[in-house]
Structures are given as C-alpha cells and as structure tokens.
Enzyme design. Structure first.
Site, PDB file in Angstrom:
ATOM      1  N   HIS A  33       0.840  -1.194   0.000  1.00  0.00           N
ATOM      2  CA  HIS A  33       0.000   0.000   0.000  1.00  0.00           C
ATOM      3  C   HIS A  33       0.878   1.249   0.000  1.00  0.00           C
ATOM      4  CE1 HIS A  33      -3.447  -2.594   0.777  1.00  0.00           C
ATOM      5  NE2 HIS A  33      -4.236  -1.548   0.620  1.00  0.00           N
ATOM      6  N   GLU A 119      -9.708  -7.322  -5.045  1.00  0.00           N
ATOM      7  CA  GLU A 119      -9.671  -8.470  -5.948  1.00  0.00           C
ATOM      8  C   GLU A 119     -10.304  -9.732  -5.376  1.00  0.00           C
ATOM      9  OE1 GLU A 119      -6.380  -5.688  -7.256  1.00  0.00           O
ATOM     10  OE2 GLU A 119      -7.187  -6.411  -5.352  1.00  0.00           O
ATOM     11  N   HIS A 170      -6.920   2.921  -3.921  1.00  0.00           N
ATOM     12  CA  HIS A 170      -5.949   2.025  -3.299  1.00  0.00           C
ATOM     13  C   HIS A 170      -4.843   2.858  -2.660  1.00  0.00           C
ATOM     14  CE1 HIS A 170      -3.502  -1.534  -2.636  1.00  0.00           C
ATOM     15  NE2 HIS A 170      -2.475  -0.862  -3.143  1.00  0.00           N
TER      16      HIS A 170
END
Length: 280
Positions: A33, A119, A170
C-alpha cells in the site's frame, strides 16, 4: 462496544455459544500500500469493521484471513512492488468453500463476511454460491460484502472531492484516513500524490506501472485525516448494522428476533432499498 472471538472458545463451549448467533468473518490481504501504509491495511480494516459489526449484533468474530487474491495493477498496484502475498483465484474459491463447509456444522443463524481487498470479491461470491447451490446454507442468513460497497455515493461526493472510484482508491485518501483513525502508529509521515488514477474495468499488457501509480498508490492522499477516517468508519458500520437489522432483500427478513422494531405484520412489507456504493 465489545465483541467475542470465536477462537477464544473451548470445544465444549462452541455449540452453546454460537447457537442462534451471528458469526462475522473478516477477509483481508497482505498487500503493498505504497510507502506510507503497512502491508496489513486490507486485513486491519476488515478486522476492525467485523469487530464493530459483531459487537452491534451480539455476534462472534471468526479468525481473520490474510492471504488474498492476486493484486492487479489497476486496482491494487499489481505485483511490481514488493511485499504482496497471494493465492490464485481458484485456490481462494476452494479455501473459502472448505471453510464454509466446516462452519455449517455449527448451529449459528447468520454469517456476515466482511471483505477488505478489492480483488477478493468475485471469488468470495463464487465460493458462497457453490455452497448455496448444494443447499448447505438453507435456513441461515448470509451477508457478504466489501466494506466500500456500503458507502453512500452522497457521502463520497460530500467528503472526498474528486473521488476517483473505489477501484482506484488504493492507498488513497479513504484507506489512509481509516488507518489514521484505527492504526495511526502504522502510518508514516509520507503523503504520496497521484493525479491520474487508472480507468476501471480495463486490463492492459504490457502495463506502464509508473504511469498508472505512484510507488504503488493509485490516487492521492490529499485531505486524509483521522477525523475523516472516523466518519467513514462510522458510516460503514452504521450502514452494515442497519442492513442486517432490517433484513434488506432477504426471504427471512422479518423472522429473526434481533430485528428491532419489527412485528409479524411487517413480514409482507417490501424491504428498504439497498444503499448504493462500491469499494476502497
């Protein structure tokens, strides 16, 4: 609010403790991240939401699952940045299906799955539907959602100007803010920017990683704060609790004793519209 952990029970206590109760299963990831957030973001958030939801429903939390589906470049930054651990989608389907098959031996009444990794979602839903098709979920309620799916579009419009869409959020302002609220000790001082988020629903090969992201982040962190994170955390948990308590969309919607303010005459009333939203 406090909640009970399923894994803290003894074997002799399990059946009595879960009888007629709600189980909440957080499913996260171990994924890069960017330079400012830890690999545990998706797991930390799923676990925190699950704990709050379980507490609100007098439920128990199941053990966190932390290895997820493969990160993709235009929703998770992809595998060009070190740290991400993953399994294939078919493996995740089999894993979740096996866990569900073991769970249905227990006398719980409701299962809630809280997903924290973009995902994962299609594989979780596929596993659930395979188990449902075998009749193993008959007579039980199941809710499965990614936490961002409960965020009202009006909330993002008001609180996150220039919102890029959940696929590109994200390591951006929402995840950074949530982590500043929940786990500030894990957030560094860096606040990366990326002003050209990738498009949703487009697969590219070969992909220019530097063009679609900035060190693994897909949008920008401008405006992130613990205060915004607290607002978002409360918005999601309030939406989740309301959805479950009202039984939105379920055939069993009015039959559970923890549905507050419902009477038998409500059984034929239409369910309230589900909240609109997407992902973080």
């Amino acid at each position: 609010m406090t909640h009970a952990a399923y894994s803290a029970l003894t074997s002799a206590e399990v059946n009595r403790s879960v009888q007629g109760r709600t189980l909440v299963w957080p499913i996260g990831a171990t994924e890069q991240h960017g330079p400012h957030l830890p690999l545990s973001v998706d797991s930390d958030l799923a676990e925190a939401f699950a704990a709050e939801i379980a507490a609100g429903l007098d439920g128990l939390t199941l053990p966190l699952h932390q290895i997820a589906a493969r990160s993709l470049p235009q929703s998770g930054g992809g595998l060009s940045f070190p740290g991400t651990l993953y399994v294939g989608g078919d493996t995740l389907i089999h894993y979740v299906r096996d866990v569900l098959e073991s769970l249905v031996a227990l006398p719980f009444e409701r299962l809630i799955i809280v997903n924290g990794h973009f995902e994962n979602e299609p594989f979780l839903f596929e596993a659930l539907d395979q188990v449902r098709a075998r009749g193993l979920l008959d007579g039980r309620e199941v809710y499965a959602f990614s936490w961002w799916s409960l965020v009202q579009e009006s909330w993002t419009a008001a609180e996150v100007p220039g919102f890029p869409g959940w696929h590109a959020e994200h390591a951006g302002v929402t995840e950074t803010s949530l982590m500043l609220h929940l786990r500030p000790e894990l957030v560094t001082e860096e606040r990366p920017e990326h002003d050209s988020p990738p498009r949703s629903g487009v697969y590219l090969h070969p992909i220019d990683v530097e063009q679609i992201s900035n060190n693994g982040i897909l949008s920008s962190t401008s405006g992130s704060s613990a205060e915004l994170g607290e607002k978002l955390f409360r918005q999601v948990t309030d939406e989740a609790l309301a959805m479950v308590r009202q039984g939105e969309g379920l055939l069993l919607a009015r039959t559970r004793p923890d549905r507050r303010g419902r009477t038998p005459s409500d059984a034929t009333a239409p369910a309230s519209p589900a909240p609109k939203g997407r992902r973080a």
